[in-house]
Write a protein that holds these residues in place. Sequence first.
Motif, PDB file in Angstrom:
ATOM      1  N   TYR A   1      35.582  27.746  37.178  1.00 32.01           N
ATOM      2  CA  TYR A   1      35.503  29.002  37.912  1.00 32.01           C
ATOM      3  C   TYR A   1      35.315  28.725  39.397  1.00 32.01           C
ATOM      4  CZ  TYR A   1      35.321  31.764  33.691  1.00 32.01           C
ATOM      5  OH  TYR A   1      35.645  32.362  32.505  1.00 32.01           O
ATOM      6  N   GLU A   2      36.062  29.462  40.206  1.00 34.53           N
ATOM      7  CA  GLU A   2      35.964  29.366  41.663  1.00 34.53           C
ATOM      8  C   GLU A   2      35.988  30.770  42.241  1.00 34.53           C
ATOM      9  OE1 GLU A   2      35.598  26.758  43.636  1.00 34.53           O
ATOM     10  OE2 GLU A   2      35.979  25.131  42.230  1.00 34.53           O
ATOM     11  N   ARG A   3      35.342  30.925  43.401  1.00 37.49           N
ATOM     12  CA  ARG A   3      35.420  32.207  44.108  1.00 37.49           C
ATOM     13  C   ARG A   3      36.817  32.363  44.680  1.00 37.49           C
ATOM     14  NH1 ARG A   3      31.289  33.217  48.490  1.00 37.49           N
ATOM     15  NH2 ARG A   3      32.478  31.521  49.391  1.00 37.49           N
ATOM     16  N   LEU A   4      37.326  33.566  44.628  1.00 38.63           N
ATOM     17  CA  LEU A   4      38.683  33.843  45.099  1.00 38.63           C
ATOM     18  C   LEU A   4      38.873  33.424  46.553  1.00 38.63           C
ATOM     19  CD1 LEU A   4      41.221  35.057  43.867  1.00 38.63           C
ATOM     20  CD2 LEU A   4      40.505  37.272  44.740  1.00 38.63           C
ATOM     21  N   VAL A   5      37.863  33.639  47.394  1.00 41.16           N
ATOM     22  CA  VAL A   5      37.994  33.323  48.820  1.00 41.16           C
ATOM     23  C   VAL A   5      38.012  31.823  49.090  1.00 41.16           C
ATOM     24  CG1 VAL A   5      36.996  35.512  49.594  1.00 41.16           C
ATOM     25  CG2 VAL A   5      35.499  33.529  49.197  1.00 41.16           C
ATOM     26  N   ASP A   6      37.682  30.998  48.092  1.00 39.39           N
ATOM     27  CA  ASP A   6      37.662  29.541  48.277  1.00 39.39           C
ATOM     28  C   ASP A   6      38.963  28.867  47.841  1.00 39.39           C
ATOM     29  OD1 ASP A   6      35.068  29.708  49.233  1.00 39.39           O
ATOM     30  OD2 ASP A   6      34.163  29.343  47.266  1.00 39.39           O
ATOM     31  N   LEU A   7      39.946  29.642  47.380  1.00 37.45           N
ATOM     32  CA  LEU A   7      41.180  29.056  46.850  1.00 37.45           C
ATOM     33  C   LEU A   7      42.215  28.830  47.938  1.00 37.45           C
ATOM     34  CD1 LEU A   7      41.653  31.146  43.583  1.00 37.45           C
ATOM     35  CD2 LEU A   7      40.347  29.047  43.928  1.00 37.45           C
ATOM     36  N   ASP A   8      43.023  27.778  47.742  1.00 40.29           N
ATOM     37  CA  ASP A   8      44.145  27.549  48.649  1.00 40.29           C
ATOM     38  C   ASP A   8      45.364  28.323  48.131  1.00 40.29           C
ATOM     39  OD1 ASP A   8      45.380  26.043  46.587  1.00 40.29           O
ATOM     40  OD2 ASP A   8      44.640  24.145  47.387  1.00 40.29           O
ATOM     41  N   ASP A   9      46.473  28.242  48.840  1.00 37.64           N
ATOM     42  CA  ASP A   9      47.664  29.021  48.483  1.00 37.64           C
ATOM     43  C   ASP A   9      48.193  28.695  47.086  1.00 37.64           C
ATOM     44  OD1 ASP A   9      47.615  30.397  50.880  1.00 37.64           O
ATOM     45  OD2 ASP A   9      49.029  29.044  51.881  1.00 37.64           O
ATOM     46  N   ASP A  10      48.196  27.410  46.734  1.00 36.44           N
ATOM     47  CA  ASP A  10      48.684  27.021  45.414  1.00 36.44           C
ATOM     48  C   ASP A  10      47.796  27.588  44.312  1.00 36.44           C
ATOM     49  OD1 ASP A  10      50.809  25.625  46.497  1.00 36.44           O
ATOM     50  OD2 ASP A  10      49.752  23.689  46.473  1.00 36.44           O
ATOM     51  N   GLN A  11      46.482  27.523  44.511  1.00 35.61           N
ATOM     52  CA  GLN A  11      45.558  28.056  43.510  1.00 35.61           C
ATOM     53  C   GLN A  11      45.668  29.578  43.412  1.00 35.61           C
ATOM     54  OE1 GLN A  11      42.142  26.186  45.330  1.00 35.61           O
ATOM     55  NE2 GLN A  11      41.822  24.911  43.507  1.00 35.61           N
ATOM     56  N   LEU A  12      45.849  30.240  44.548  1.00 37.58           N
ATOM     57  CA  LEU A  12      46.034  31.694  44.523  1.00 37.58           C
ATOM     58  C   LEU A  12      47.290  32.053  43.730  1.00 37.58           C
ATOM     59  CD1 LEU A  12      45.078  32.597  48.186  1.00 37.58           C
ATOM     60  CD2 LEU A  12      43.912  33.398  46.122  1.00 37.58           C
ATOM     61  N   ALA A  13      48.359  31.299  43.931  1.00 39.08           N
ATOM     62  CA  ALA A  13      49.583  31.542  43.178  1.00 39.08           C
ATOM     63  C   ALA A  13      49.359  31.311  41.689  1.00 39.08           C
ATOM     64  CB  ALA A  13      50.710  30.645  43.701  1.00 39.08           C
ATOM     65  N   GLU A  14      48.584  30.279  41.350  1.00 48.99           N
ATOM     66  CA  GLU A  14      48.302  29.958  39.952  1.00 48.99           C
ATOM     67  C   GLU A  14      47.601  31.116  39.243  1.00 48.99           C
ATOM     68  OE1 GLU A  14      45.273  27.023  37.490  1.00 48.99           O
ATOM     69  OE2 GLU A  14      45.973  26.373  39.453  1.00 48.99           O
TER      70      GLU A  14
END
Length: 152
Positions: A80-93
């Motif tokens: 689990y990660e906070r949404l604001v801590d994700l990079d572009d690839d993770q956001l796409a995932e």
Amino acid sequence: MFTPDPIPRPSGPPASSTPLGDYLARRLPGVDAGYAVLPRSLAEAMPLPWQHQMSNLLAEFHQAFGHLQWPVYRVVPSRYERLVDLDDDQLAEVGCTVEVDDNGELEYRMRDGRRIDNPETHQVLVSCLDPIPRQTPGGSQPTPAAPPPPAW
């Protein structure tokens, strides 16, 4: 021959009719609402008597439920990660996009366009490197911790 004393009753709560469900309901590694995952490298590193018990239980399980149409499961190590801590690839995932709104603020949206309120507290599951060591031929194997005392 017969004693007038009452039969002693076991102390403690009565035995559960769903012991596995009760156990899996606790917050345990590898368990979520739908699945219980055992890393194969850890299962194969168990002491030999444990492996015998586990293989017998799994054989009975597969004998009982092997007739069902099983899909192929793809297990991905995740955290689990906070949404604001994700990079572009993770956001796409996880199916999110980030845009700058009219006020210059970042706006997080799901694929279907829904806005995500409070992205700084919104947690999502993203893939990560597997922290469980793999069993390698001739290499060191993970060793289990000492077993807990019986809970009877």
